[in-house]
Each structure stands twice: as structure tokens, then as C-alpha cells.
Design a protein around this motif. Sequence first.
Motif, PDB file in Angstrom:
ATOM      1  N   LEU A  60       0.819  -1.208   0.000  1.00 21.31           N
ATOM      2  CA  LEU A  60       0.000   0.000   0.000  1.00 21.31           C
ATOM      3  C   LEU A  60       0.860   1.268   0.000  1.00 21.31           C
ATOM      4  CD1 LEU A  60      -2.769  -1.292   2.402  1.00 21.31           C
ATOM      5  CD2 LEU A  60      -2.968  -0.908  -0.053  1.00 21.31           C
ATOM      6  N   GLU A  61       2.160   1.114  -0.225  1.00 19.95           N
ATOM      7  CA  GLU A  61       3.011   2.291  -0.395  1.00 19.95           C
ATOM      8  C   GLU A  61       2.676   2.934  -1.742  1.00 19.95           C
ATOM      9  OE1 GLU A  61       5.578   3.721   1.597  1.00 19.95           O
ATOM     10  OE2 GLU A  61       4.462   2.560   3.075  1.00 19.95           O
ATOM     11  N   PRO A  62       2.745   4.273  -1.830  1.00 23.24           N
ATOM     12  CA  PRO A  62       2.285   4.948  -3.050  1.00 23.24           C
ATOM     13  C   PRO A  62       2.969   4.489  -4.342  1.00 23.24           C
ATOM     14  CG  PRO A  62       2.737   6.541  -1.303  1.00 23.24           C
ATOM     15  CD  PRO A  62       3.167   5.212  -0.775  1.00 23.24           C
ATOM     16  N   ALA A  63       4.297   4.350  -4.337  1.00 21.68           N
ATOM     17  CA  ALA A  63       4.986   4.041  -5.597  1.00 21.68           C
ATOM     18  C   ALA A  63       4.644   2.641  -6.137  1.00 21.68           C
ATOM     19  CB  ALA A  63       6.497   4.226  -5.441  1.00 21.68           C
ATOM     20  N   PRO A  64       4.762   1.588  -5.326  1.00 24.06           N
ATOM     21  CA  PRO A  64       4.375   0.262  -5.846  1.00 24.06           C
ATOM     22  C   PRO A  64       2.903   0.191  -6.229  1.00 24.06           C
ATOM     23  CG  PRO A  64       5.539   0.028  -3.762  1.00 24.06           C
ATOM     24  CD  PRO A  64       5.319   1.489  -3.972  1.00 24.06           C
ATOM     25  N   PHE A  65       2.067   0.917  -5.488  1.00 26.53           N
ATOM     26  CA  PHE A  65       0.637   0.893  -5.803  1.00 26.53           C
ATOM     27  C   PHE A  65       0.388   1.504  -7.182  1.00 26.53           C
ATOM     28  CE2 PHE A  65      -3.811   1.976  -5.658  1.00 26.53           C
ATOM     29  CZ  PHE A  65      -4.362   0.886  -5.012  1.00 26.53           C
ATOM     30  N   ALA A  66       1.061   2.611  -7.466  1.00 28.23           N
ATOM     31  CA  ALA A  66       0.908   3.240  -8.781  1.00 28.23           C
ATOM     32  C   ALA A  66       1.366   2.272  -9.875  1.00 28.23           C
ATOM     33  CB  ALA A  66       1.727   4.532  -8.847  1.00 28.23           C
ATOM     34  N   GLU A  67       2.429   1.525  -9.596  1.00 30.45           N
ATOM     35  CA  GLU A  67       2.905   0.575 -10.586  1.00 30.45           C
ATOM     36  C   GLU A  67       1.910  -0.573 -10.788  1.00 30.45           C
ATOM     37  OE1 GLU A  67       6.909   0.641 -10.792  1.00 30.45           O
ATOM     38  OE2 GLU A  67       7.184  -1.336 -11.726  1.00 30.45           O
ATOM     39  N   ALA A  68       1.265  -0.993  -9.695  1.00 27.60           N
ATOM     40  CA  ALA A  68       0.252  -2.050  -9.800  1.00 27.60           C
ATOM     41  C   ALA A  68      -0.915  -1.572 -10.666  1.00 27.60           C
ATOM     42  CB  ALA A  68      -0.235  -2.452  -8.415  1.00 27.60           C
ATOM     43  N   GLU A  69      -1.273  -0.298 -10.498  1.00 26.64           N
ATOM     44  CA  GLU A  69      -2.348   0.273 -11.315  1.00 26.64           C
ATOM     45  C   GLU A  69      -1.983   0.215 -12.798  1.00 26.64           C
ATOM     46  OE1 GLU A  69      -4.506   4.271 -10.626  1.00 26.64           O
ATOM     47  OE2 GLU A  69      -3.466   3.851  -8.752  1.00 26.64           O
ATOM     48  N   PHE A  70      -0.736   0.608 -13.075  1.00 28.42           N
ATOM     49  CA  PHE A  70      -0.247   0.594 -14.448  1.00 28.42           C
ATOM     50  C   PHE A  70      -0.255  -0.838 -14.996  1.00 28.42           C
ATOM     51  CE2 PHE A  70       3.393   0.391 -17.447  1.00 28.42           C
ATOM     52  CZ  PHE A  70       2.904   1.262 -18.401  1.00 28.42           C
ATOM     53  N   PHE A  71       0.227  -1.771 -14.163  1.00 30.43           N
ATOM     54  CA  PHE A  71       0.282  -3.160 -14.568  1.00 30.43           C
ATOM     55  C   PHE A  71      -1.104  -3.696 -14.925  1.00 30.43           C
ATOM     56  CE2 PHE A  71       4.336  -5.475 -13.662  1.00 30.43           C
ATOM     57  CZ  PHE A  71       4.204  -6.356 -14.700  1.00 30.43           C
ATOM     58  N   SER A  72      -2.073  -3.419 -14.051  1.00 30.72           N
ATOM     59  CA  SER A  72      -3.392  -3.989 -14.293  1.00 30.72           C
ATOM     60  C   SER A  72      -4.016  -3.389 -15.550  1.00 30.72           C
ATOM     61  CB  SER A  72      -4.293  -3.800 -13.072  1.00 30.72           C
ATOM     62  OG  SER A  72      -4.474  -2.444 -12.817  1.00 30.72           O
ATOM     63  N   SER A  73      -3.727  -2.113 -15.830  1.00 30.20           N
ATOM     64  CA  SER A  73      -4.300  -1.536 -17.043  1.00 30.20           C
ATOM     65  C   SER A  73      -3.635  -2.144 -18.282  1.00 30.20           C
ATOM     66  CB  SER A  73      -4.177  -0.006 -17.043  1.00 30.20           C
ATOM     67  OG  SER A  73      -2.854   0.369 -17.313  1.00 30.20           O
ATOM     68  N   LYS A  74      -2.341  -2.417 -18.178  1.00 31.43           N
ATOM     69  CA  LYS A  74      -1.652  -3.054 -19.309  1.00 31.43           C
ATOM     70  C   LYS A  74      -2.158  -4.477 -19.535  1.00 31.43           C
ATOM     71  CE  LYS A  74       0.616   0.173 -20.862  1.00 31.43           C
ATOM     72  NZ  LYS A  74       0.158   0.712 -22.156  1.00 31.43           N
ATOM     73  N   LEU A  75      -2.427  -5.185 -18.435  1.00 29.83           N
ATOM     74  CA  LEU A  75      -2.955  -6.542 -18.581  1.00 29.83           C
ATOM     75  C   LEU A  75      -4.268  -6.521 -19.347  1.00 29.83           C
ATOM     76  CD1 LEU A  75      -2.215  -8.146 -15.099  1.00 29.83           C
ATOM     77  CD2 LEU A  75      -1.229  -8.817 -17.288  1.00 29.83           C
ATOM     78  N   ARG A  76      -5.110  -5.544 -19.020  1.00 26.33           N
ATOM     79  CA  ARG A  76      -6.382  -5.417 -19.751  1.00 26.33           C
ATOM     80  C   ARG A  76      -6.117  -5.175 -21.223  1.00 26.33           C
ATOM     81  NH1 ARG A  76      -8.241  -3.039 -15.137  1.00 26.33           N
ATOM     82  NH2 ARG A  76      -7.648  -0.945 -15.731  1.00 26.33           N
ATOM     83  N   GLU A  77      -5.165  -4.278 -21.488  1.00 23.39           N
ATOM     84  CA  GLU A  77      -4.830  -3.938 -22.867  1.00 23.39           C
ATOM     85  C   GLU A  77      -4.351  -5.171 -23.647  1.00 23.39           C
ATOM     86  OE1 GLU A  77      -1.502  -1.057 -24.115  1.00 23.39           O
ATOM     87  OE2 GLU A  77      -2.887   0.083 -22.862  1.00 23.39           O
ATOM     88  N   PHE A  78      -3.627  -6.053 -22.987  1.00 25.49           N
ATOM     89  CA  PHE A  78      -3.091  -7.244 -23.635  1.00 25.49           C
ATOM     90  C   PHE A  78      -4.077  -8.415 -23.592  1.00 25.49           C
ATOM     91  CE2 PHE A  78       1.411  -6.824 -24.812  1.00 25.49           C
ATOM     92  CZ  PHE A  78       1.643  -5.540 -24.398  1.00 25.49           C
ATOM     93  N   SER A  79      -5.310  -8.167 -23.140  1.00 26.24           N
ATOM     94  CA  SER A  79      -6.318  -9.227 -22.983  1.00 26.24           C
ATOM     95  C   SER A  79      -5.800 -10.379 -22.130  1.00 26.24           C
ATOM     96  CB  SER A  79      -6.772  -9.798 -24.325  1.00 26.24           C
ATOM     97  OG  SER A  79      -6.912  -8.809 -25.271  1.00 26.24           O
ATOM     98  N   MET A  80      -5.073 -10.047 -21.084  1.00 20.44           N
ATOM     99  CA  MET A  80      -4.624 -11.067 -20.143  1.00 20.44           C
ATOM    100  C   MET A  80      -5.192 -10.692 -18.781  1.00 20.44           C
ATOM    101  SD  MET A  80      -0.650 -11.154 -21.252  1.00 20.44           S
ATOM    102  CE  MET A  80      -0.142 -11.392 -22.944  1.00 20.44           C
ATOM    103  N   PRO A  81      -6.374 -11.205 -18.470  1.00 12.82           N
ATOM    104  CA  PRO A  81      -7.065 -10.692 -17.295  1.00 12.82           C
ATOM    105  C   PRO A  81      -6.332 -10.947 -15.984  1.00 12.82           C
ATOM    106  CG  PRO A  81      -8.201 -12.585 -18.217  1.00 12.82           C
ATOM    107  CD  PRO A  81      -7.123 -12.235 -19.169  1.00 12.82           C
ATOM    108  N   MET A  82      -6.407  -9.954 -15.076  1.00 10.72           N
ATOM    109  CA  MET A  82      -5.909 -10.127 -13.728  1.00 10.72           C
ATOM    110  C   MET A  82      -6.934 -10.969 -12.983  1.00 10.72           C
ATOM    111  SD  MET A  82      -5.231  -7.160 -10.897  1.00 10.72           S
ATOM    112  CE  MET A  82      -6.862  -6.709 -10.332  1.00 10.72           C
ATOM    113  N   ARG A  83      -6.504 -12.123 -12.468  1.00  3.26           N
ATOM    114  CA  ARG A  83      -7.456 -13.018 -11.807  1.00  3.26           C
ATOM    115  C   ARG A  83      -7.411 -12.902 -10.295  1.00  3.26           C
ATOM    116  NH1 ARG A  83     -10.115 -15.332 -16.093  1.00  3.26           N
ATOM    117  NH2 ARG A  83      -8.685 -16.002 -17.731  1.00  3.26           N
ATOM    118  N   ALA A  84      -6.392 -12.240  -9.777  1.00  8.94           N
ATOM    119  CA  ALA A  84      -6.327 -12.066  -8.327  1.00  8.94           C
ATOM    120  C   ALA A  84      -5.422 -10.893  -7.993  1.00  8.94           C
ATOM    121  CB  ALA A  84      -5.805 -13.330  -7.651  1.00  8.94           C
ATOM    122  N   LEU A  85      -5.686 -10.322  -6.821  1.00 10.71           N
ATOM    123  CA  LEU A  85      -4.875  -9.215  -6.343  1.00 10.71           C
ATOM    124  C   LEU A  85      -4.413  -9.558  -4.934  1.00 10.71           C
ATOM    125  CD1 LEU A  85      -3.888  -6.237  -6.586  1.00 10.71           C
ATOM    126  CD2 LEU A  85      -6.063  -5.584  -5.579  1.00 10.71           C
TER     127      LEU A  85
END
Lengths: 393, 316
Positions: free
Chosen positions: A262-287
Motif C-alpha cells: 500500500l506504499e504509493p509508488a508500488p501501488f501506482a505501478e500495480a495500477e499501471f500493470f493492471s491496465s496493461k494486462l487489460r490492454e493485452f487481454s490477459m485478465p488479472m485473476r487475483a490481487l
Amino acid sequence: MSVRGNGRSNLAASLGEHEVVICVGAGGVGKTTVSAALAMAIAAEHDKRVMVITVDPARRLATALGLHRMTVDPVIVPADRLRRAGVPPRDQLVAAMIDTKSTWDRLVERNAPDRRTAARILANPFYQGISGAFTGSHEFIAMETLYELHHAGEYDCLVVDTPPSRSALDFLEAPTRFSDFVGGRLLSWLARPSLFGWRAMNFAAAPFLRMADRLLGADLLEDLASFVADIQRLYGGVQKRAADVYSLLRSYRTAFTVVTTLEPAPFAEAEFFSSKLREFSMPMRALVVNRVLPPALLDEEGAAAASTMIAEPAAAEWLADALDERVARDAPRHIAEAYMVLHRLAQGHARQVSRLSRLGRAPAIQLPQASRDVSDIDSLAMLAQHLRGRGEQ
Amino acid sequence: MLLSRRLLLVAGKGGTGKSTIAAALALLAAREDKRVLCIEVDAKGDLSHQLGADPPGFQPRVVQPNISVLQLKVEDSLQEYLHIYFKVPRLARMTPLARVFDFVATGVPGAKDMLVIGKIAYEEKRREANGSPMWDMIIVDAAATGEVLPQLRAARAMLELVRGGIIRGQVEWIDAMLTDPTRTLLTICALPEEMPVVEAIELHDRARAETKIGVGACFLNRMMPVSLSPREEHLTERLAGDGERTALARQLGGDPRPVAEGALLAQRFHHNGLEHARRLRAGMSVPLIEVPLLVAPRPGLATTRAVAAALEGAAA
């Protein structure tokens, strides 16, 4: 809210339905630990042969699993040790480390049209440079290893810890990047017809060649050209493999798991990651939200008591009466100040929790912050129980 | 003593706060009236954010009084090199010619690393019209642990590969600069956690064994800034324990138990930090500089200033 985040879901049960579980997230969030705990939990939950694969050369997983050494060969995590830790595997848990060098060599051997070409590539001095240096080569090898292991079918579930990428894209684009690189027009241009012919025929290249000769010497460039000609012959195989890897990653067989703190920097990266996964049609199945501080730190009564302990001179007397002990004048303030550091940290984290839904639709689980490092099998097992929805709050 | 060097490299595992520490060192140096250049290697602009600015490009940009930042990307570095030494025009997109060089740079072992370290050395060598150095000090927010050593070794490796020509001369002085501890120092960042500590010690040992670069200090970031005395810890344990606390809760305006539990957790973090500090001191032959955990809503200039205040004295 689309993320179910009560910390009670059984991620191990749902993720274990997939054949491949890929843990992604920023560096330093505890991905390796989470991967190991997740593999442990899946092995306890499902009657499956589970393998956890780590990339890191620092041999973290070895430390985390309490193994004395981790060789290139997979190591079985002793079942009796897991049983004592409270997470008996229903079949087997195996740990392995990615071996970059031999994976590259196998790739060349598999895709070269004949043995002589393969031998020439492997012996070329540029080969090491290329294999180690192109953007995303670690990511590419992680994918390649994953695919090899999945294809071999020896394990029912592969849990993969990913390299600490500079960017999510390095990982997701790795398979195409390499095939683009090998099949690129640039390489074709360099390789044809051969540098000798090129030197004689291609007038336009003359200034470049002079420049390159001055910089590096002519021999170096000719070695390079023959290497390029050889490596291009891998293209057909490499391109097909990239397509196969993507079809595996996009299928239901694969489950991407985003790990964050829940630190700001890794959280921002997780946000970026999940949006990229959507873009690549590779769904995030768990967080998996790692290192969550105890909820009691946000308790309002506690915060009120702490401010009194800091500001009220009589607090020492009150504590002395309540505990029936001598209490130094500064003690209540010192105690409250120690609490306040973590209270403020927890407040910052709570703000991120309210943003969890931005990461997308997936079951989420929160793993508690340990007061010590998770580096032995018992603390890993504790996290594994949380991932099975059996953790103590 | 760190701030008297011409070139300071800040390395360490991802997430250890390299950018914040590099930015804080820059603030301290700038306060001594030094003109500072911060270089971010292959990064996403964290260093600029820590200095309160948007990410710059390949050209240095002033972000604070006396502080400029540039983002170092290998491709830009190559273009600049070709432009300066071979008059190849700088273009928005790489020409086929430059892409051939890109390929060569990818294929020749260590060439990319050389371009990174070469650009850093180039900035170190830049002079004003009157001959004085453009920068008094260069602080590099280095790449992840795995990549920094090849970069530091690149010049030496290149010397073995290239026997003559323009490159040889250039590489010789780069190597001389890197291996002179009065001019260049490597610093290593760690956190009070298992893996960052292991990696920091590993980087220290390998830098000693595989390069001739001087290691200047290790920063241990996010240390618990407060602690309890044994007597206070005992009181806190009793306060956290069972027992009737109604009267006390009424006096304090709330239940003190969560306070006691939080304080005990903070104390455990504190002890954990001390243990890691001991390991780093035992495992490294350089000064250990502890940096307190600072709680800020988000990283930025305010955090950097606070870290700079904490480093004052230790780094000067």
C-alpha cells in the motif's frame, strides 16, 4: 466495489484451478515471498503437483523456503517440513530457479535449421552480448522457461515469480520483442547478402563502414554480419513460439496475479500493470495486497488516547494508577509517539485501500505485515494460510 | 565527505529509495553552492518527482536552484555520441544508419553499458567557455543492482577489446575517472529487510572484487525513528495485556490498548532495523548512514527535504 477485499477469500482454491499462475508487480513488494506462499497454499489445497519458479539470481527463494541450496535442477520441498508448518501438500511442491544461459542455448538449438548453424551461433562472441542485453531479455527467458515447463506437462500448476522489470511492458512484450528483433528489417539488411558483398555492392553503406572500421575494426563487423545471418535463420521458430506463448497467456489456463503493497509508488505501478494486462487481454485473476498493517492502528479511540498521552502532563500519573507501577513523566508520550509513526503510516495505506477498485475486477486478499522478515518456512506457511482464507486477523 | 566528490553513484535494489537519497544529496550539495547534475539511468522520472519537477528529457534541465536533471537513455546517448564525434545529424527517429549502430551496440558485449557510463563521463568533462567545469558534482541514480556492475566494468572490458582508435583514448580516461576514489564513489542503498540487505552486501563485495571503484557509504533507509527504553517497553506490554482499563480509557478519552499494541509493533520494527544495521556494519567496510522512516502522503520535494535534513552531517 469490484475488488472483493475482506481478506477471507480462498485465492489458493481459485488460482489452483489454472495451470499457470504469474505473479507480477513492482520490485520490493515481496513478489518472491508471495509466489512461494501461494505455491505452498495451492499444493495444500489441490491434489496437484505444484512448481514455483523464481528468476532471481540472488537465490531468494532458497532462503525463503529454508533450503540449503538451489541448483538449476528443481528441488522437492520436503513434505514433512510442510506438514509440520501446517500446510501439508496433497501431492507435491517443487521449487526451481530459472537458468538463463541454458534456456538461451536450448532456444538456439531448437530453432536453428541444422546443427552446424546452432554450433556457430553458440560459439559466436556476439551471442552472449545479444542474449544478455536486448531489452527485456530476462523477461523473455522467464516466459520461455514457463512455456517449456508448461509444454512438458510434468507439473499441474506452475507458479511464476517474475523478474523485477523496469516496466510492465518489458514483461508483456518480451516474446514479440525478440521475434521482432530477430526478424526485423534491420537484421535482414545487415545480413544480406554477406558483409563482403555488402561492402562491394552497397555504395550507400560506405560512410558507415568507414566509421565502424574506425570505431571497432573491420574484423569485429564481419563477425557480427555472419552472426546476424545465422540468427535470422531462427526466425520462423521464434515467431511461432511467441504466438504460442501469447495464446497460453491469454487463455483460461493462465492466471495473472498482481502483487502490491500500500506504499504509493508500488501501488501506482500495480495500477499501471493492471491496465496493461487489460490492454493485452490477459485478465488479472487475483490481487494480493502484501504487508498490510494491523487494522487496530486506525482505531479512533486509540488515536484519541494517543493524543492525550502526548499532550496531557497528568497521563503518567493515570498510567501509574492503572498499572500500579512507577511511570516516568515522559513514558506515555514516548509510547504514544512510537504508535503515532505506524498510525500515520496506516492512514496513508487506508487511502490506497479506497483506491483498490481502480485495479479492476478480481478477488483480492490482504496479507498482514510481519514484524520480522518472512524468511523461514513457518512464516511462509502463515502467509499461505491467509491465501487459503484461513488467516488469523 | 561524500559531497566533496565529483561523481557519486547511488545504487541498490529497487524500492530502497535510491531516487529520494540521490535527490536529498543533490539538495545538500546545492546548498553548498555547488552546481549539481542529477542523472537518472533508464528510469521513469522518480528522481525529478523527488525534486518537485516533471521528468526532463535527455538534455539537462534546471529543476531547483543549482540542480539540473537529465534522463539517460541508451539510444539518446548513442545519437549524441555519433553527433559529436562523427557529425551524424541528430534526428527525432533513428535512421537506418543509427539503427545499425544500435544493433552493434547491442551485440558488442558491454557496448550499451559503455554508452551509459560514457555519457556520465562526458557530462563530467564538460566545460564552460572560460574553462571551468559545467558541473561541480554529478549524482547518478543508478540502474538496478544487476545492471550497475556491468556498467562500472564496461570501461575496463572495453580496454581489453579495443586496442586502438578513437574509442581507446576515450575509454582510458573514463576508466581513470571511475577508479579514482578522490573523484568517484559508489554508494549503496538498503532497507531493513532481508533481501535488500543481502543484495547490498553482495553489491559491496562484488564492486570490491570486480571493479576498482571506491565504495563510499551504505544508506539504510526507512529506519524506525522512535524507540522505547526497556522500562517503557515493559509498561507498554502491561498496557497491552489483559486487565480492566475502563478508568484509564475514560481519562485518556479512548482505549489505550491499540496504542500499546502499535507501540510494541513499532518497537519490533526498531529492533529488526538494529539487527539489519548490525549485519550491514559487519558485512561492509564502509560507513553506514541510517535514514529515518518518513511518513508522507506521497513522495515529493517535502520528503526529499526531510531526508536531506536527516542526512546533513552524515554525508557532508
